[in-house]
Every structure is written in C-alpha cells, then in structure tokens.
Design a protein around this motif. Structure first.
Motif, PDB file in Angstrom:
ATOM      1  N   ASP A 426       0.856  -1.180   0.000  1.00  0.00           N
ATOM      2  CA  ASP A 426       0.000   0.000   0.000  1.00  0.00           C
ATOM      3  C   ASP A 426       0.903   1.245   0.000  1.00  0.00           C
ATOM      4  O   ASP A 426       1.783   1.361   0.867  1.00  0.00           O
ATOM      5  CB  ASP A 426      -0.881  -0.008   1.251  1.00  0.00           C
ATOM      6  CG  ASP A 426      -1.962   1.063   1.197  1.00  0.00           C
ATOM      7  OD1 ASP A 426      -1.713   2.129   0.602  1.00  0.00           O
ATOM      8  OD2 ASP A 426      -3.051   0.832   1.751  1.00  0.00           O
ATOM      9  N   PRO A 427       0.723   2.171  -0.967  1.00  0.00           N
ATOM     10  CA  PRO A 427       1.606   3.349  -1.049  1.00  0.00           C
ATOM     11  C   PRO A 427       1.716   4.145   0.237  1.00  0.00           C
ATOM     12  O   PRO A 427       2.751   4.792   0.471  1.00  0.00           O
ATOM     13  CB  PRO A 427       0.973   4.182  -2.174  1.00  0.00           C
ATOM     14  CG  PRO A 427       0.261   3.190  -3.026  1.00  0.00           C
ATOM     15  CD  PRO A 427      -0.258   2.138  -2.073  1.00  0.00           C
ATOM     16  N   LYS A 428       0.694   4.089   1.104  1.00  0.00           N
ATOM     17  CA  LYS A 428       0.769   4.883   2.337  1.00  0.00           C
ATOM     18  C   LYS A 428       1.811   4.337   3.313  1.00  0.00           C
ATOM     19  O   LYS A 428       2.185   5.014   4.275  1.00  0.00           O
ATOM     20  CB  LYS A 428      -0.600   4.959   3.005  1.00  0.00           C
ATOM     21  CG  LYS A 428      -1.121   3.648   3.561  1.00  0.00           C
ATOM     22  CD  LYS A 428      -2.505   3.845   4.154  1.00  0.00           C
ATOM     23  CE  LYS A 428      -3.060   2.532   4.722  1.00  0.00           C
ATOM     24  NZ  LYS A 428      -4.427   2.724   5.264  1.00  0.00           N
ATOM     25  N   TYR A 429       2.267   3.111   3.069  1.00  0.00           N
ATOM     26  CA  TYR A 429       3.311   2.532   3.921  1.00  0.00           C
ATOM     27  C   TYR A 429       4.690   2.579   3.255  1.00  0.00           C
ATOM     28  O   TYR A 429       5.632   1.931   3.730  1.00  0.00           O
ATOM     29  CB  TYR A 429       2.971   1.080   4.264  1.00  0.00           C
ATOM     30  CG  TYR A 429       1.678   0.917   5.030  1.00  0.00           C
ATOM     31  CD1 TYR A 429       1.495   1.548   6.248  1.00  0.00           C
ATOM     32  CD2 TYR A 429       0.656   0.117   4.531  1.00  0.00           C
ATOM     33  CE1 TYR A 429       0.304   1.398   6.967  1.00  0.00           C
ATOM     34  CE2 TYR A 429      -0.541  -0.036   5.227  1.00  0.00           C
ATOM     35  CZ  TYR A 429      -0.705   0.619   6.439  1.00  0.00           C
ATOM     36  OH  TYR A 429      -1.871   0.475   7.132  1.00  0.00           O
ATOM     37  N   ALA A 430       4.823   3.352   2.173  1.00  0.00           N
ATOM     38  CA  ALA A 430       6.071   3.335   1.393  1.00  0.00           C
ATOM     39  C   ALA A 430       7.282   3.798   2.201  1.00  0.00           C
ATOM     40  O   ALA A 430       8.406   3.353   1.944  1.00  0.00           O
ATOM     41  CB  ALA A 430       5.917   4.210   0.144  1.00  0.00           C
ATOM     42  N   ASP A 431       7.092   4.673   3.166  1.00  0.00           N
ATOM     43  CA  ASP A 431       8.214   5.140   3.996  1.00  0.00           C
ATOM     44  C   ASP A 431       8.396   4.274   5.241  1.00  0.00           C
ATOM     45  O   ASP A 431       9.516   4.055   5.705  1.00  0.00           O
ATOM     46  CB  ASP A 431       7.996   6.595   4.418  1.00  0.00           C
ATOM     47  CG  ASP A 431       8.036   7.550   3.234  1.00  0.00           C
ATOM     48  OD1 ASP A 431       8.792   7.268   2.289  1.00  0.00           O
ATOM     49  OD2 ASP A 431       7.311   8.562   3.259  1.00  0.00           O
TER      50      ASP A 431
END
Length: 491
Positions: A426-431
């Motif tokens: 999920d892009p929101k967990y990319a960092d």
C-alpha cells in the motif's frame, strides 16, 4: 592630382595678444604672421577687461599676456586670466628688468615667459609651441591624478565599509591607513597605530593565521591576506584581517565531538560484540538442551509438551537471527570497507549464490540487465542486493516470483531498480517499511526480523544515495536506489 600627396597645411593657432603698447603689439603680430612653418590668427586686447570678455566667448588656443596693463598690474592679471580660462596656456611678456617677475609668473601657472627686447619670430613661435605642449601634458597629468584620486576615494570608501579589518602598510612596514573594523579587531585606536610598525610579518600572499591579543587579554584569531596596491602614489600592501575565532572554536568543538564519536563507536562495537556473544551463548545452550530433552524423551512427551519445546527452540533461533541482524545494522558504518570500483554484475552474482536455495525452493526467476561499475563497498552492496531480492522472493503471490534488476544513469548517479511480481505494498506505507522493526505482515505468514530494509536504507545512505519504493497492492513492487557515479567518501 591623382598619385600626388596634397601639401599638408599647418593647423592655425588662435592667439589672444593682451598688450596695451601699440608698437609692441604691432611687432608681435608681425612676428606671428611671418613665422615659418606655423599659422597664427591673432586677436588683440589692450585692457584686461576686454581680454576676459574675449576668453569668455571661447575659441582661444593660447594667451600672450603683458603684465603691465591700464586696468591690471603684475601677477593679478595672470590670476584673472587663469581664473577665466584655466585650461588655456599663458606666455607672459616682461621687460628686461622684470626677469624675476617672469619666473614668479611661471610658478603661478604661466607656461613660459619672454623678455620683449629679446623676442624674434622664431623664438616666439617656439615658445608658443612649447607652452601649448607643456599645457597639454599638464592637463593630461591632472586628468590622471584626478582619476587616481577618484580610484583611491572609491578604494577608501570600500575599505571603510568592509566588515573585514583592512590595513594599508607601506613597503617599509609602516601603517598608513586602518579602517574601523581593524581598529575593533586589534582593540586599538587608529591614532595609536598610524605611522607605527605593523607588528606582524607579511609572508606570501596566501592566508596566514595570526593571533591578536586584545587589551583585555582575550585572543582573537584572524586570517591575514596581503595584496599589492598603490596608496597615495606609493607601492604598499593591502592587509585584510578576517576574524575566524568563532570558526576555530567550532572546528575545535567538532574535532572533539568527532573524537568522542569515534571513541563511542569503538565502545559501541565492543559492546555489541560482547552482548552478541553473551546473549547468543545462553540461547544456543537453551536450544541445545531443549533439543536434547526432546530427543531423550521422544515418545514419552504429550503433544502439548512437544509443541512447547518446538516453539521454544524456534524462538531461540529467531532471537539469534534478530541479534545477528541488529549487529549487521549497527555495523554498517563502523565495519564498512573503503570504497573502490565495484562491478555490480559480480556482486549480483555473489548475492544470487547466497540465495540459491531460496530461489530453487520458490521456483523464482531472477533476470538482470547489464549493470555498471560503481564506487562503493562491495560487501555491503552484495548485502543490499541480497536483501532486496530475498524480500521479492519471500513476499510473492500465488505465481512463482519474477525479479528483474536494471540500472540507468541519470545526471551524476546510477539509479538501480529491483522489480518483482509479488503482493505489492500500500503506497501509504512506502516510507514506514524502511524503519527498523516496522512490519506490515505477520511473522507466521512472512517470516523475518523486520530489519532487512532498514539495513538497505543505511547502506544506501552510506553510499550517499537514497532508496524508495513504488508499488500497489497486488501489482508487485519496484525498489529504487541511487549510487553516485564517483561515489565520493563514505558517509
């Protein structure tokens, strides 16, 4: 006529003759009109007032001035003419007994003087030519001096407003000028320094550090530079003093902190080794004794006891793996090797050898484009590739893992990519995934310590690059990282 040069005619010089004696005026005009090799146009005036009006109208090239006029006498006449036309040369006419007056007139601005009884045409023409040439030379000299004065005034203004201390020292080492910033830096008033020896050796033209002891005993450290200059018409040195006391203090603090950090790193490395040894030894003992207990009591333990022993052994093994990963994470900087040219094709091959069992078990296919040579730590870059490919194999979907590695050059860095066909993120967990111990999935389904990507980030940052991921759930992931082409120094 074609093929023949036209005869060059002399330039006409317009002369203002100020003479109240008709006979002398007539004789002088005759000398001028008949002069060989020169052309003169004469305008006459027998009073100073008439002459001044003529000068005001302009067009006069030179003045022949008798100092004995009906309305003005002696040097007063010269000063009036000079005031009316300061840029026009003047030749003074005197009598035989006024030789000293003629010399005095030259000292007051006349270009020459002639004694009337001795004048002839040749002498008069030569005196006029000399006066005009001398006047032109003096005018040019005045222009040069004015330009020099303007230049010196600008230099003085720049020096006065400079935040650096500026001191002008002549070639004998005497202070000729000092600005306000230098007064403050030296903690001295200008009148106590001007005319005195500078006090510091002027060695070379490059920056030299000097220590200035102020009157309160506090030292000031300054960087001194010297350049050649002219000051009031004489060769001199322009000395600039740039205060670097705060910078030196900051450098000393930084040096102490660097030394303390190096000592702390050594102590931390020693502590990590001791902790790993002291922790792993009892873990190995626990695992060994439990397996021995399980072996000796095989068939006599109930199902729950077997399960508890198995889980305890697995926990001990996970703890050992966690300790080893933490050690790897803590040693990225302290145990890294110096950077050198590294063939990324070779380190990829080495990483794949380490992962051969996992690749075979999962049926993964790993492909790569030709990779560049970079400046880096080959051991750490091997671990970087191994961790990223291992993650791609571990976090796969129903289909066998497919991993592709490539690199493209952008500006002064290589951008590497590791693309897979796995479950995606999920892009929101990319960092978040690059933070130590931050896991997105349960350990039972996707085993691991949660340190691998944190190690990858630390390795890339040591190589002065950055790492990120682009992904969508169910559509695979592409991990990117950069390595500068020249690498630079380890960070």
């Amino acid at each position: 006529m074609v093929g023949m040069e036209a005869e060059e005619r002399p330039v006409t010089t317009k002369v203002l003759l100020i003479e109240d004696n008709p006979g002398d005026a007539r004789l002088l005009c005759e000398f001028l009109v008949t002069a060989d090799g020169a052309s003169f146009e004469v305008e006459q005036a027998d009073h100073l007032s008439t002459a001044l009006s003529c000068l005001a109208e302009g067009g006069i090239d030179i003045v022949l001035l008798d100092l004995g006029l009906p309305d003005s006498q002696s040097l007063h006449s010269l000063s009036k003419v000079r005031a009316q036309a300061p840029h026009i040369p003047v030749v003074v006419l005197t009598s035989r007994d006024e030789d000293e007056l003629g010399r005095e007139a030259v000292r007051h601005g006349a270009q020459d003087y002639l004694i009337k009884d001795t004048i002839n045409g040749e002498l008069l023409a030569r005196s006029i030519r000399y006066a005009m040439e001398r006047n032109e030379m003096l005018l040019r000299l005045a222009e040069i001096e004015e330009a020099h004065a303007r230049k010196e005034a600008r230099l003085r203004k720049v020096i006065e407003s400079s935040a650096d201390g500026i001191i002008i020292v002549d070639k004998s080492g005497i202070v000729r000028f000092i600005n306000h910033a230098a007064e403050a830096m030296l903690d001295r008033q200008a009148d106590t320094l001007l005319g005195k020896a500078f006090g510091f050796p002027i060695v070379g033209r490059t920056g030299t550090e000097i220590e200035i002891i102020r009157r309160d005993g506090e030292p000031t450290i300054a960087e001194m530079r010297a350049v050649d200059t002219d000051w009031e018409g004489e060769a001199a040195d322009l000395i600039s003093l740039h205060a670097i006391t705060e910078r030196k203090r900051a450098e000393e603090i930084l040096a102490r902190q660097t030394e303390e950090l190096a000592r702390s790193n050594v102590e931390l490395d020693q502590f990590a080794y001791v902790v790993s040894h002291d922790l792993q030894e009892p873990l190995r003992a626990i695992g060994g004794y439990l397996r021995l207990l399980q072996k000796r009591n095989k068939g006599r333990l109930d199902a729950d006891s077997e399960k508890y022993i198995t889980r305890t052994v697995d926990a001990a093994l996970r703890m050992q793996k966690l300790i080893n990963d933490l050690l790897d994470y803590s040693r990225v900087h302290s145990r890294g090797t110096p950077f050198e040219p590294t063939d990324c094709n070779a380190i990829l091959s080495r990483a794949l050898v380490h992962l051969s069992d996992a690749i075979e078990e999962s049926g993964a296919v790993v492909a790569a484009d030709p990779l560049p040579v970079v400046h880096g730590d080959d051991t750490q870059l091997t671990q970087l590739f191994k961790n990223l490919i291992s993650n791609a194999i571990r976090f796969c979907g129903a289909a066998p893992p497919r991993v592709h590695i490539s690199a493209v050059r952008k500006e002064e860095a290589w951008v590497f990519s590791v693309r897979d066909n796995g479950i995606g993120i999920d892009p929101k967990y990319a960092d978040r995934i690059f933070i130590i111990f931050k896991r997105l999935h349960g350990r039972r389904k996707y085993p691991g310590t949660g340190i691998g990507l944190a190690i990858c980030k630390k390795i890339v940052e040591r190589h002065r690059g950055r790492i990120w991921v682009e992904s969508e759930l169910g559509k695979g992931s592409t991990f990117y990282f950069t390595v500068p082409e020249q690498g630079g120094s380890p960070q």
